[in-house]
Design a protein around this motif. Structure first.
Motif, mmCIF file in Angstrom:
data_model
loop_
_atom_site.group_PDB
_atom_site.id
_atom_site.type_symbol
_atom_site.label_atom_id
_atom_site.label_comp_id
_atom_site.label_asym_id
_atom_site.label_seq_id
_atom_site.Cartn_x
_atom_site.Cartn_y
_atom_site.Cartn_z
ATOM 1 N N ARG A 136 -7.215 -5.278 -7.985
ATOM 2 C CA ARG A 136 -6.578 -6.140 -6.740
ATOM 3 C C ARG A 136 -6.272 -7.207 -6.785
ATOM 4 N NH1 ARG A 136 -10.368 -2.202 -2.976
ATOM 5 N NH2 ARG A 136 -9.237 -0.294 -3.218
ATOM 6 N N GLU A 164 -12.569 2.239 4.239
ATOM 7 C CA GLU A 164 -12.636 0.984 3.247
ATOM 8 C C GLU A 164 -12.525 -0.275 4.076
ATOM 9 O OE1 GLU A 164 -10.716 1.909 -0.242
ATOM 10 O OE2 GLU A 164 -12.093 3.286 -0.832
ATOM 11 N N LEU A 165 -10.993 -0.218 4.570
ATOM 12 C CA LEU A 165 -10.466 -1.149 5.491
ATOM 13 C C LEU A 165 -11.394 -1.651 6.641
ATOM 14 C CD1 LEU A 165 -6.662 -0.148 5.200
ATOM 15 C CD2 LEU A 165 -7.806 -2.018 3.939
ATOM 16 N N LEU A 170 -14.587 -3.609 5.356
ATOM 17 C CA LEU A 170 -14.256 -4.702 4.922
ATOM 18 C C LEU A 170 -14.034 -5.517 6.339
ATOM 19 C CD1 LEU A 170 -13.715 -6.771 2.835
ATOM 20 C CD2 LEU A 170 -11.266 -6.147 3.093
ATOM 21 N N TYR A 214 -1.240 -0.399 -0.614
ATOM 22 C CA TYR A 214 -2.623 -0.413 -0.279
ATOM 23 C C TYR A 214 -3.039 -1.779 -0.140
ATOM 24 C CZ TYR A 214 -7.803 0.220 0.343
ATOM 25 O OH TYR A 214 -9.148 -0.057 0.507
ATOM 26 N N GLN A 215 -2.623 -2.604 -1.384
ATOM 27 C CA GLN A 215 -3.086 -3.977 -1.671
ATOM 28 C C GLN A 215 -2.426 -4.882 -0.679
ATOM 29 O OE1 GLN A 215 -1.992 -4.960 -5.566
ATOM 30 N NE2 GLN A 215 -2.827 -3.224 -6.373
ATOM 31 N N ARG A 270 -4.463 -4.318 2.551
ATOM 32 C CA ARG A 270 -5.882 -4.942 2.344
ATOM 33 C C ARG A 270 -5.751 -6.446 2.388
ATOM 34 N NH1 ARG A 270 -10.491 -2.675 0.696
ATOM 35 N NH2 ARG A 270 -12.133 -3.943 -0.158
ATOM 36 N N ASP A 320 -15.279 -4.085 -4.369
ATOM 37 C CA ASP A 320 -13.903 -3.710 -5.345
ATOM 38 C C ASP A 320 -14.333 -3.910 -6.667
ATOM 39 O OD1 ASP A 320 -11.951 -2.824 -3.241
ATOM 40 O OD2 ASP A 320 -12.165 -5.094 -2.487
#
Length: 301
Positions: free
Chosen positions: A25, A49-50, A53, A103-104, A107, A167
């Motif tokens: 990432r 996951e998000l 975080l 997704y990156q 994030r 990650d």
């Protein structure tokens, strides 16, 4: 007894959390266009996951109830409403997975919003929860100590530490992410978390496996029931009193509603109110309508 609730995007079968997926990432320069529908699919697919975080970046800011709501609000508001340029990993091939690039991008937006909120304590429009307090289940004493250690780190160092733990990024990759977020001296910021990594060698497994760090599997408890009931009764009694007073004034002719040039009514005193006919008009388009008592026909007497 506290109940248990989950957000609809999360696990419902009680299974243990899925193992971490290896991701590369580190952002780079090459970019591609993605649509809002693709961003939504990436956000829903990585919602756990998000949200974790965002919740951990906010460690040490407010109580757990507000942090849970703030984490969900940050993730949900990170969904763009127009096509954006998706970040492409440096190690990705020219035919890299478009879903991974999308997704990156999501994030990165979640990290930016979380850091801004943790640094400046920005007020957020939180998801509306009435009459309940939400918080993750308590973990082991070691989990609580790890949570407190994360909260003592500065927000940027906390984010760099989480990128390495959640990650599996290297120091250089985590520093590249922080650099894109506007963090000064990102390498030094990333290394500020080395002491925590040394003190908790199993921190990665704890962050992904303990309910202490999962804002998507929360417990719900009611707020102060007696205080809430008292406030509700007082508000209802006040509204009822005001309604009865207005109804009585209109019924007795003390107050009459007269139309204005703008079409809206204005209250004027009636003939038996004992007030003067000349009154200050706040609405420039309002008219005072004097109510003249009816002239009774003269009687024989």
């Amino acid at each position: 007894m506290a109940g248990r609730t989950r957000f609809e995007e999360q696990r419902t079968d009680g299974a243990p959390p899925s193992p971490r997926r290896p991701r590369q990432r580190m952002p780079a320069g090459r970019a591609a266009r993605t649509t809002p529908a693709e961003h939504e699919a990436a956000l829903v697919g990585g919602y756990t996951e998000l949200t974790r975080l965002a919740y951990l970046v906010l460690a040490g800011t407010g109580n757990r109830h507000r942090r849970v709501l703030a984490a969900h609000g940050i993730v949900q508001r990170s969904l763009p409403h127009r096509p954006l340029t998706a970040v492409v990993a440096a190690a990705a091939a020219p035919a890299a997975d478009p879903a991974e690039r999308t997704y990156q991008t999501i994030r990165l937006r979640v990290l930016r919003r979380s850091l801004a909120t943790a640094r400046h304590r920005l007020p957020l429009p939180l998801p509306l929860v009435w009459g309940l307090r939400l918080f993750p289940a308590a973990g082991s004493p070691e989990d609580v100590a790890l949570h407190q250690a994360l909260a003592r780190l500065p927000p940027a160092a906390r984010a760099g530490c989480l990128l390495r733990l959640l990650d599996g990024l290297t120091d250089a990759q985590a520093a590249e992410w922080l650099g894109r977020l506007g963090v000064r001296e990102p390498i030094a910021v990333v290394r500020a978390g080395d002491l925590l990594l040394t003190a908790y060698p199993d921190a990665a497994e704890r962050l992904t496996g303990s309910p202490e760090f999962d804002p998507c599997a929360v417990r719900a408890q009611p707020t102060d029931l007696l205080r809430r009931r008292t406030r509700t009764h007082v508000a209802a009694a006040g509204a009822a009193t005001a309604l009865l007073a207005l109804t009585g004034l209109v019924a007795t002719g003390t107050v009459t509603l007269a139309p204005t040039r703008n079409g809206g009514p204005v209250a004027v005193p009636g003939p038996g109110s004992g007030t003067v006919r000349a009154m200050a008009v706040l609405d420039t388009g309002a008219r005072i309508v004097p109510l003249v008592p009816e002239i009774q026909p003269a009687s024989a007497r």
